[in-house]
Design a protein around this motif. Sequence first.
Motif, PDB file in Angstrom:
ATOM      1  N   TYR A   1       0.848  -1.185   0.000  1.00 39.15           N
ATOM      2  CA  TYR A   1       0.000   0.000   0.000  1.00 39.15           C
ATOM      3  C   TYR A   1       0.881   1.231   0.000  1.00 39.15           C
ATOM      4  CZ  TYR A   1      -3.649  -3.269   1.346  1.00 39.15           C
ATOM      5  OH  TYR A   1      -4.517  -4.314   1.382  1.00 39.15           O
ATOM      6  N   THR A   2       0.446   2.234  -0.690  1.00 38.79           N
ATOM      7  CA  THR A   2       1.217   3.470  -0.730  1.00 38.79           C
ATOM      8  C   THR A   2       0.452   4.614  -0.095  1.00 38.79           C
ATOM      9  OG1 THR A   2       0.376   3.941  -2.930  1.00 38.79           O
ATOM     10  CG2 THR A   2       2.518   2.814  -2.775  1.00 38.79           C
ATOM     11  N   ASP A   3      -0.632   4.295   0.575  1.00 36.50           N
ATOM     12  CA  ASP A   3      -1.411   5.312   1.276  1.00 36.50           C
ATOM     13  C   ASP A   3      -0.540   5.927   2.366  1.00 36.50           C
ATOM     14  OD1 ASP A   3      -3.206   6.802   2.686  1.00 36.50           O
ATOM     15  OD2 ASP A   3      -4.637   5.181   3.028  1.00 36.50           O
ATOM     16  N   ASP A   4      -0.387   7.252   2.345  1.00 42.88           N
ATOM     17  CA  ASP A   4       0.469   7.938   3.300  1.00 42.88           C
ATOM     18  C   ASP A   4      -0.007   7.779   4.741  1.00 42.88           C
ATOM     19  OD1 ASP A   4       2.237   8.770   1.400  1.00 42.88           O
ATOM     20  OD2 ASP A   4       1.295  10.745   1.141  1.00 42.88           O
ATOM     21  N   SER A   5      -1.307   7.565   4.945  1.00 47.02           N
ATOM     22  CA  SER A   5      -1.802   7.447   6.317  1.00 47.02           C
ATOM     23  C   SER A   5      -1.238   6.207   7.002  1.00 47.02           C
ATOM     24  CB  SER A   5      -3.335   7.399   6.336  1.00 47.02           C
ATOM     25  OG  SER A   5      -3.790   6.188   5.748  1.00 47.02           O
ATOM     26  N   LEU A   6      -0.873   5.216   6.210  1.00 42.56           N
ATOM     27  CA  LEU A   6      -0.286   4.013   6.793  1.00 42.56           C
ATOM     28  C   LEU A   6       1.180   4.225   7.140  1.00 42.56           C
ATOM     29  CD1 LEU A   6      -1.856   1.299   4.505  1.00 42.56           C
ATOM     30  CD2 LEU A   6      -2.532   1.906   6.811  1.00 42.56           C
ATOM     31  N   MET A   7       1.761   5.279   6.628  1.00 40.02           N
ATOM     32  CA  MET A   7       3.178   5.536   6.861  1.00 40.02           C
ATOM     33  C   MET A   7       3.398   6.503   8.026  1.00 40.02           C
ATOM     34  SD  MET A   7       4.362   3.572   4.634  1.00 40.02           S
ATOM     35  CE  MET A   7       6.074   3.946   4.461  1.00 40.02           C
ATOM     36  N   SER A   8       2.323   7.067   8.570  1.00 40.17           N
ATOM     37  CA  SER A   8       2.492   8.023   9.667  1.00 40.17           C
ATOM     38  C   SER A   8       2.903   7.288  10.939  1.00 40.17           C
ATOM     39  CB  SER A   8       1.207   8.810   9.880  1.00 40.17           C
ATOM     40  OG  SER A   8       0.145   7.931  10.163  1.00 40.17           O
ATOM     41  N   PRO A   9       3.566   7.987  11.846  1.00 43.70           N
ATOM     42  CA  PRO A   9       4.012   7.329  13.076  1.00 43.70           C
ATOM     43  C   PRO A   9       2.814   6.846  13.888  1.00 43.70           C
ATOM     44  CG  PRO A   9       4.430   9.691  13.169  1.00 43.70           C
ATOM     45  CD  PRO A   9       3.917   9.378  11.803  1.00 43.70           C
ATOM     46  N   PRO A  10       3.008   5.798  14.664  1.00 46.16           N
ATOM     47  CA  PRO A  10       1.896   5.265  15.451  1.00 46.16           C
ATOM     48  C   PRO A  10       1.457   6.255  16.534  1.00 46.16           C
ATOM     49  CG  PRO A  10       3.952   4.219  16.095  1.00 46.16           C
ATOM     50  CD  PRO A  10       4.247   5.079  14.889  1.00 46.16           C
ATOM     51  N   ASP A  11       0.196   6.153  16.911  1.00 44.05           N
ATOM     52  CA  ASP A  11      -0.339   7.001  17.969  1.00 44.05           C
ATOM     53  C   ASP A  11       0.217   6.509  19.298  1.00 44.05           C
ATOM     54  OD1 ASP A  11      -1.786   8.594  19.653  1.00 44.05           O
ATOM     55  OD2 ASP A  11      -3.735   7.690  19.198  1.00 44.05           O
ATOM     56  N   THR A  12       0.906   7.359  20.015  1.00 39.11           N
ATOM     57  CA  THR A  12       1.501   6.969  21.291  1.00 39.11           C
ATOM     58  C   THR A  12       0.791   7.641  22.461  1.00 39.11           C
ATOM     59  OG1 THR A  12       3.138   8.722  21.063  1.00 39.11           O
ATOM     60  CG2 THR A  12       3.776   6.531  20.300  1.00 39.11           C
ATOM     61  N   THR A  13      -0.432   8.117  22.229  1.00 36.11           N
ATOM     62  CA  THR A  13      -1.192   8.748  23.286  1.00 36.11           C
ATOM     63  C   THR A  13      -1.519   7.717  24.355  1.00 36.11           C
ATOM     64  OG1 THR A  13      -2.200  10.201  21.663  1.00 36.11           O
ATOM     65  CG2 THR A  13      -3.295  10.047  23.814  1.00 36.11           C
ATOM     66  N   ILE A  14      -1.314   8.074  25.595  1.00 33.82           N
ATOM     67  CA  ILE A  14      -1.662   7.201  26.710  1.00 33.82           C
ATOM     68  C   ILE A  14      -3.013   7.648  27.239  1.00 33.82           C
ATOM     69  CG2 ILE A  14      -1.050   6.482  29.045  1.00 33.82           C
ATOM     70  CD1 ILE A  14       1.888   6.982  28.260  1.00 33.82           C
ATOM     71  N   THR A  15      -3.948   6.718  27.266  1.00 33.33           N
ATOM     72  CA  THR A  15      -5.275   7.026  27.771  1.00 33.33           C
ATOM     73  C   THR A  15      -5.367   6.541  29.205  1.00 33.33           C
ATOM     74  OG1 THR A  15      -6.172   6.737  25.559  1.00 33.33           O
ATOM     75  CG2 THR A  15      -7.743   6.704  27.388  1.00 33.33           C
ATOM     76  N   VAL A  16      -5.709   7.436  30.095  1.00 31.11           N
ATOM     77  CA  VAL A  16      -5.879   7.070  31.495  1.00 31.11           C
ATOM     78  C   VAL A  16      -7.319   6.622  31.662  1.00 31.11           C
ATOM     79  CG1 VAL A  16      -5.809   7.895  33.872  1.00 31.11           C
ATOM     80  CG2 VAL A  16      -4.160   8.758  32.196  1.00 31.11           C
ATOM     81  N   SER A  17      -7.481   5.378  32.130  1.00 39.24           N
ATOM     82  CA  SER A  17      -8.840   4.877  32.260  1.00 39.24           C
ATOM     83  C   SER A  17      -9.530   5.553  33.433  1.00 39.24           C
ATOM     84  CB  SER A  17      -8.833   3.362  32.459  1.00 39.24           C
ATOM     85  OG  SER A  17      -8.218   3.027  33.676  1.00 39.24           O
ATOM     86  N   THR A  18     -10.776   5.853  33.239  1.00 39.71           N
ATOM     87  CA  THR A  18     -11.572   6.412  34.313  1.00 39.71           C
ATOM     88  C   THR A  18     -12.532   5.341  34.775  1.00 39.71           C
ATOM     89  OG1 THR A  18     -13.158   7.272  32.729  1.00 39.71           O
ATOM     90  CG2 THR A  18     -11.405   8.767  33.425  1.00 39.71           C
ATOM     91  N   SER A  19     -12.946   5.442  35.991  1.00 45.32           N
ATOM     92  CA  SER A  19     -13.824   4.437  36.553  1.00 45.32           C
ATOM     93  C   SER A  19     -15.195   4.514  35.924  1.00 45.32           C
ATOM     94  CB  SER A  19     -13.932   4.632  38.064  1.00 45.32           C
ATOM     95  OG  SER A  19     -14.749   3.640  38.620  1.00 45.32           O
ATOM     96  N   SER A  20     -15.749   3.362  35.648  1.00 49.50           N
ATOM     97  CA  SER A  20     -17.113   3.320  35.129  1.00 49.50           C
ATOM     98  C   SER A  20     -18.114   3.268  36.280  1.00 49.50           C
ATOM     99  CB  SER A  20     -17.284   2.113  34.210  1.00 49.50           C
ATOM    100  OG  SER A  20     -17.130   0.916  34.960  1.00 49.50           O
ATOM    101  N   ILE A  21     -17.612   3.204  37.503  1.00 48.65           N
ATOM    102  CA  ILE A  21     -18.481   3.138  38.675  1.00 48.65           C
ATOM    103  C   ILE A  21     -18.905   4.555  39.059  1.00 48.65           C
ATOM    104  CG2 ILE A  21     -18.655   2.444  41.093  1.00 48.65           C
ATOM    105  CD1 ILE A  21     -16.488   0.314  40.481  1.00 48.65           C
ATOM    106  N   LYS A  22     -20.191   4.804  38.957  1.00 50.73           N
ATOM    107  CA  LYS A  22     -20.740   6.131  39.268  1.00 50.73           C
ATOM    108  C   LYS A  22     -21.561   6.019  40.546  1.00 50.73           C
ATOM    109  CE  LYS A  22     -19.068   7.538  35.355  1.00 50.73           C
ATOM    110  NZ  LYS A  22     -17.633   7.665  35.396  1.00 50.73           N
ATOM    111  N   THR A  23     -21.038   6.556  41.635  1.00 53.01           N
ATOM    112  CA  THR A  23     -21.681   6.406  42.944  1.00 53.01           C
ATOM    113  C   THR A  23     -22.776   7.432  43.202  1.00 53.01           C
ATOM    114  OG1 THR A  23     -19.886   7.680  43.933  1.00 53.01           O
ATOM    115  CG2 THR A  23     -19.696   5.276  44.000  1.00 53.01           C
TER     116      THR A  23
END
Length: 189
Positions: free
Chosen positions: A33-55
Amino acid sequence: MYRTTVLKLLFPLLLSCTEVPEKKTELEQLPVYTDDSLMSPPDTTITVSTSSIKTGTTNPDELLAFSKTLKGIPYKYSSTDPRRGFDCSGFITYVFNHFKIDVPRTSAGFTNEGETVSLAEGKPGDLILFTGTDSTIRTVGHMGIITQADDSVVFIHSTSGKANGVTETTLNPYYMGRFVKVIRVFPHH
């Protein structure tokens, strides 16, 4: 016989002047594939999980008061029904669901919930997580709710051990060996 068959198959190749075509590996057979979007660097964003428990508006004191009314209900594997008994997470589920608070059904499901706090910072209403009975397997397999956290930590839980049901237990060397972490599910607690 085998040697003769192999020679008969290879002999024409040996006499041939042309090169034997190389077999392509699976990787070489994949489309390019020569699509440039496949050549971009990987997403290294760290997602901090939030609790799904709503008190919501429930406070730890009322949750603890209700949980203590269940002391003495027998242990029953895989149950959330007080008429039959509770396993550890079934007890937690029943207590929180009484206040219309959705929680994971298994103790392992709490692993990434809430805010992790140190044992010393634990407060009544925080959840305390332990390994299962085999403490060498360091995944969550048991849990309770901290009821006291001053001089010593006490928690309420449904145990298959000696008490065989809902009871309050002081954090002792046995449970300390199984201790995984404390999580806070009540915000601003």
